[in-house]
Design a protein around this motif. Structure first.
Motif, mmCIF file in Angstrom:
data_model
loop_
_atom_site.group_PDB
_atom_site.id
_atom_site.type_symbol
_atom_site.label_atom_id
_atom_site.label_comp_id
_atom_site.label_asym_id
_atom_site.label_seq_id
_atom_site.Cartn_x
_atom_site.Cartn_y
_atom_site.Cartn_z
ATOM 1 N N SER A 94 0.670 -0.853 -0.164
ATOM 2 C CA SER A 94 0.067 -0.559 -0.198
ATOM 3 C C SER A 94 1.130 1.483 0.087
ATOM 4 N N GLY A 95 1.132 1.839 -1.095
ATOM 5 C CA GLY A 95 1.892 3.226 -1.293
ATOM 6 C C GLY A 95 3.504 2.036 -0.626
ATOM 7 N N ASN A 96 3.717 3.067 0.204
ATOM 8 C CA ASN A 96 5.465 2.355 0.543
ATOM 9 C C ASN A 96 4.883 1.730 1.731
ATOM 10 N N THR A 97 4.463 1.119 1.958
ATOM 11 C CA THR A 97 3.879 0.461 3.190
ATOM 12 C C THR A 97 3.686 -1.038 2.551
ATOM 13 N N LEU A 98 4.402 -2.286 2.907
ATOM 14 C CA LEU A 98 4.157 -3.711 3.138
ATOM 15 C C LEU A 98 4.242 -4.286 4.134
ATOM 16 N N THR A 99 3.393 -5.116 3.935
ATOM 17 C CA THR A 99 2.676 -6.358 5.436
ATOM 18 C C THR A 99 2.441 -7.496 5.004
ATOM 19 N N TRP A 100 2.644 -8.546 5.836
ATOM 20 C CA TRP A 100 3.035 -10.080 5.235
ATOM 21 C C TRP A 100 2.987 -11.022 7.030
ATOM 22 N N GLN A 101 3.488 -11.892 6.494
ATOM 23 C CA GLN A 101 3.264 -13.613 7.424
ATOM 24 C C GLN A 101 4.107 -13.579 6.564
ATOM 25 N N MET A 102 5.147 -14.206 7.669
ATOM 26 C CA MET A 102 5.749 -15.710 7.572
ATOM 27 C C MET A 102 5.956 -16.809 8.466
ATOM 28 N N LYS A 103 6.025 -17.617 8.545
ATOM 29 C CA LYS A 103 6.335 -19.307 9.464
ATOM 30 C C LYS A 103 7.313 -19.695 10.171
ATOM 31 N N MET A 104 8.062 -19.364 11.278
ATOM 32 C CA MET A 104 9.443 -19.517 11.840
ATOM 33 C C MET A 104 9.309 -20.747 11.818
ATOM 34 N N THR A 105 10.001 -21.399 11.934
ATOM 35 C CA THR A 105 10.248 -23.090 12.562
ATOM 36 C C THR A 105 11.313 -23.085 13.516
ATOM 37 N N MET A 106 12.491 -22.509 13.169
ATOM 38 C CA MET A 106 13.168 -22.340 14.426
ATOM 39 C C MET A 106 13.282 -21.134 15.038
ATOM 40 N N PRO A 107 13.986 -20.862 16.477
ATOM 41 C CA PRO A 107 14.293 -22.463 17.150
ATOM 42 C C PRO A 107 12.755 -23.074 17.435
ATOM 43 N N MET A 108 11.631 -21.934 17.249
ATOM 44 C CA MET A 108 10.364 -22.621 17.544
ATOM 45 C C MET A 108 9.642 -21.909 16.514
ATOM 46 N N PRO A 109 8.429 -23.179 16.210
ATOM 47 C CA PRO A 109 7.982 -22.772 15.675
ATOM 48 C C PRO A 109 6.416 -21.573 16.446
ATOM 49 N N MET A 110 6.758 -20.672 15.293
ATOM 50 C CA MET A 110 5.370 -19.204 15.586
ATOM 51 C C MET A 110 5.550 -18.494 14.248
ATOM 52 N N ASP A 111 4.155 -18.457 14.516
ATOM 53 C CA ASP A 111 3.752 -17.067 13.315
ATOM 54 C C ASP A 111 4.215 -16.066 13.458
ATOM 55 N N LEU A 112 4.293 -15.460 12.211
ATOM 56 C CA LEU A 112 5.345 -14.119 12.581
ATOM 57 C C LEU A 112 4.365 -13.081 11.935
ATOM 58 N N ASP A 113 4.173 -12.051 12.337
ATOM 59 C CA ASP A 113 3.200 -10.734 11.415
ATOM 60 C C ASP A 113 4.064 -9.431 10.999
ATOM 61 N N CYS A 114 4.127 -8.935 10.338
ATOM 62 C CA CYS A 114 5.431 -7.707 9.603
ATOM 63 C C CYS A 114 4.348 -6.552 9.372
ATOM 64 N N THR A 115 5.004 -5.651 9.128
ATOM 65 C CA THR A 115 5.165 -4.670 8.287
ATOM 66 C C THR A 115 6.323 -3.551 8.352
ATOM 67 N N ALA A 116 6.163 -2.997 7.309
ATOM 68 C CA ALA A 116 7.482 -2.317 7.064
ATOM 69 C C ALA A 116 7.311 -1.344 5.993
#
Length: 100
Positions: A51-73
């Motif tokens: 959206s313009g120059n703003t990014l949003t996304w998700q990632m699934k981390m597996t190491m060192p432990m499984p976790m969902d990440l919500d990211c914005t930049a």
């Protein structure tokens, strides 16, 4: 301005600064794909939106432990600044610089 490219990034985590290379590949419309590769392996970007120059996304981390990440930049020229929300670990700062 295009947000596409690769960025040398640092995420300030409870385990200390984690370095990685974030790659952003524009998709159809306002979407993007890509990944981040670093000391703990590689994670694919999911549900990337621009959206313009703003990014949003998700990632699934597996190491060192499984976790969902919500990211914005936000991309400003060659600089990237943002946040990574990592479940019970809270929100961590993300910074990066576009690679030449």
């Amino acid at each position: 301005m295009s947000v596409a490219g690769s960025y040398d990034c640092v995420t300030k985590t409870p385990m200390g600064p984690q370095k990685g290379v974030l790659t952003i590949v524009p998709g159809e419309g306002d979407t993007f794909t890509g990944n981040i590769t670093g000391d703990l392996g590689s994670m694919d970007i999911e549900h990337g939106k621009i959206s313009g120059n703003t990014l949003t996304w998700q990632m699934k981390m597996t190491m060192p432990m499984p976790m969902d990440l919500d990211c914005t930049a936000t991309v400003d020229g060659d600089a990237l600044t943002g946040k990574v929300k990592a479940g019970m670990f809270g929100t961590m700062d993300l910074t990066g610089t576009r690679k030449n």
